[in-house]
Design a protein around this motif. Structure first.
Motif, PDB file in Angstrom:
ATOM      1  N   MET A  86       0.616  -1.246   0.184  1.00  0.00           N
ATOM      2  CA  MET A  86      -0.042   0.002   0.068  1.00  0.00           C
ATOM      3  C   MET A  86       0.861   1.233  -0.080  1.00  0.00           C
ATOM      4  O   MET A  86       0.427   2.367  -0.760  1.00  0.00           O
ATOM      5  N   LEU A  87       1.935   1.413   0.750  1.00  0.00           N
ATOM      6  CA  LEU A  87       2.616   2.502   1.029  1.00  0.00           C
ATOM      7  C   LEU A  87       3.396   2.868  -0.364  1.00  0.00           C
ATOM      8  O   LEU A  87       3.667   3.998  -0.517  1.00  0.00           O
ATOM      9  N   TYR A  88       3.970   1.852  -0.866  1.00  0.00           N
ATOM     10  CA  TYR A  88       5.190   1.860  -1.896  1.00  0.00           C
ATOM     11  C   TYR A  88       4.767   1.631  -3.367  1.00  0.00           C
ATOM     12  O   TYR A  88       5.385   1.934  -4.408  1.00  0.00           O
ATOM     13  N   ALA A  89       3.488   1.154  -3.361  1.00  0.00           N
ATOM     14  CA  ALA A  89       3.337   0.382  -4.822  1.00  0.00           C
ATOM     15  C   ALA A  89       1.931   0.787  -5.273  1.00  0.00           C
ATOM     16  O   ALA A  89       1.573   0.249  -6.598  1.00  0.00           O
ATOM     17  N   GLU A  90       1.195   1.237  -4.616  1.00  0.00           N
ATOM     18  CA  GLU A  90      -0.391   1.819  -5.051  1.00  0.00           C
ATOM     19  C   GLU A  90      -0.656   3.392  -4.919  1.00  0.00           C
ATOM     20  O   GLU A  90      -0.062   3.982  -4.093  1.00  0.00           O
ATOM     21  N   PRO A  91      -1.451   3.767  -5.528  1.00  0.00           N
ATOM     22  CA  PRO A  91      -2.082   5.140  -5.582  1.00  0.00           C
ATOM     23  C   PRO A  91      -2.922   5.112  -4.205  1.00  0.00           C
ATOM     24  O   PRO A  91      -3.359   4.291  -3.835  1.00  0.00           O
ATOM     25  N   PHE A  92      -3.023   6.150  -3.675  1.00  0.00           N
ATOM     26  CA  PHE A  92      -3.963   6.718  -2.475  1.00  0.00           C
ATOM     27  C   PHE A  92      -5.235   7.204  -3.205  1.00  0.00           C
ATOM     28  O   PHE A  92      -6.322   6.820  -2.542  1.00  0.00           O
ATOM     29  N   THR A  93      -5.271   8.335  -3.828  1.00  0.00           N
ATOM     30  CA  THR A  93      -6.215   9.075  -4.571  1.00  0.00           C
ATOM     31  C   THR A  93      -6.317   9.234  -6.016  1.00  0.00           C
ATOM     32  O   THR A  93      -5.254   9.343  -6.399  1.00  0.00           O
ATOM     33  N   HIS A  94      -7.433   9.672  -6.427  1.00  0.00           N
ATOM     34  CA  HIS A  94      -7.477  10.107  -7.778  1.00  0.00           C
ATOM     35  C   HIS A  94      -8.420  11.312  -8.179  1.00  0.00           C
ATOM     36  O   HIS A  94      -9.133  11.631  -7.392  1.00  0.00           O
ATOM     37  N   THR A  95      -8.178  11.760  -9.134  1.00  0.00           N
ATOM     38  CA  THR A  95      -8.997  13.047  -9.684  1.00  0.00           C
ATOM     39  C   THR A  95      -9.488  12.741 -11.027  1.00  0.00           C
ATOM     40  O   THR A  95      -8.658  12.419 -12.179  1.00  0.00           O
ATOM     41  N   GLY A  96     -10.857  12.482 -11.010  1.00  0.00           N
ATOM     42  CA  GLY A  96     -11.415  12.213 -12.514  1.00  0.00           C
ATOM     43  C   GLY A  96     -12.924  11.908 -12.428  1.00  0.00           C
ATOM     44  O   GLY A  96     -13.614  12.573 -11.451  1.00  0.00           O
ATOM     45  N   VAL A  97     -13.203  11.007 -13.191  1.00  0.00           N
ATOM     46  CA  VAL A  97     -14.621  10.493 -13.377  1.00  0.00           C
ATOM     47  C   VAL A  97     -14.547   8.932 -13.273  1.00  0.00           C
ATOM     48  O   VAL A  97     -13.745   8.241 -13.821  1.00  0.00           O
ATOM     49  N   MET A  98     -15.391   8.162 -12.420  1.00  0.00           N
ATOM     50  CA  MET A  98     -15.565   6.919 -12.471  1.00  0.00           C
ATOM     51  C   MET A  98     -17.268   6.389 -12.534  1.00  0.00           C
ATOM     52  O   MET A  98     -17.797   6.913 -11.660  1.00  0.00           O
ATOM     53  N   LEU A  99     -17.301   5.599 -13.475  1.00  0.00           N
ATOM     54  CA  LEU A  99     -18.648   4.973 -13.542  1.00  0.00           C
ATOM     55  C   LEU A  99     -18.686   3.579 -12.789  1.00  0.00           C
ATOM     56  O   LEU A  99     -17.656   2.684 -13.090  1.00  0.00           O
TER      57      LEU A  99
END
Length: 225
Positions: A86-99
């Protein structure tokens, strides 16, 4: 959900020593430089439900990632510490649109366009695809979720970053629970001079046992490279 349109909004605000781990570039990190104590707004989005088919939900704004198993809010994690994944391999947040759309009681899909990883205004032209599918058994005791994100990390040059996560859960009983997670990622121009490619991958396993409503035991094993 139902046969009517619905609109809602959500905002999450954080202050403290954990806020720096979920700050978005060009957004939270421009507010204040508090070193250990910082400000973050990990979620600020509008959600729209449209009664099309079984119902389509659209999320627009800044929101938590769908990648991986562990999450940012502390109460939703069994362990006090976090995995390397989680800490080093993945994003935490995103900005955009999700369906998102529920095909039936077992299958659901989601997909959308986001401005990369943990980003609000920097490299705003570098868009990524984020989406996947999930399956849940009829008795709700087993599930498998696959999520993928892929896109350029820069809006001025080609530098693709792609990763996926697979999370499988199974309840051996009402008290004994198991989670398996696998991540794999690859990125162009990943070294310090922006030339070489880089890969990362790992396997996590979680075993938890509910002794009663207030007490549980857990074990996490991780291999990360």
């Amino acid at each position: 959900k139902g046969d009517k349109w619905d609109v809602g909004m959500r905002m999450d605000f954080m202050y403290g020593s954990d806020a720096r781990f979920t700050q978005a570039s060009g957004w939270d990190d421009d507010w204040v430089d508090g070193h250990y104590y910082n400000i973050a707004m990990p979620q600020l989005y509008m959600e729209v439900y449209a009664p099309l088919g079984n119902g389509v939900t659209a999320k627009l704004g800044h929101f938590y990632t769908t990648i991986g198993y562990e999450v940012v809010p502390s109460p939703d994690n069994f362990f006090y510490s976090h995995a390397y994944t989680m800490l080093y391999a993945e994003p935490f947040t995103h900005t955009g649109v999700m369906l998102s759309y529920d095909i039936d009681d077992n299958w659901s899909i989601n997909g959308g366009a986001v401005e990369g990883w943990d980003n609000m205004t920097e490299n705003a032209g570098a868009w990524s695809f984020l989406g996947g599918a999930s399956w849940t058994s009829n008795d709700q005791s087993s599930s498998v979720t696959v999520q993928l994100i892929s896109g350029n990390i820069s809006d001025t040059e080609s530098s693709n970053r792609t990763m996926y996560s697979v999370v499988a859960t199974h309840d051996f009983s009402d008290s004994f629970h198991y989670v398996f997670q696998h991540d794999f990622g690859t990125q162009n121009r990943a070294d310090s001079v922006g030339q070489g490619d880089g890969n990362w991958f790992g396997i996590n396993q979680y075993f938890t046992y509910d002794i009663n409503d207030k007490l549980g035991l857990g074990l996490r094993a991780e291999w990360f490279n």
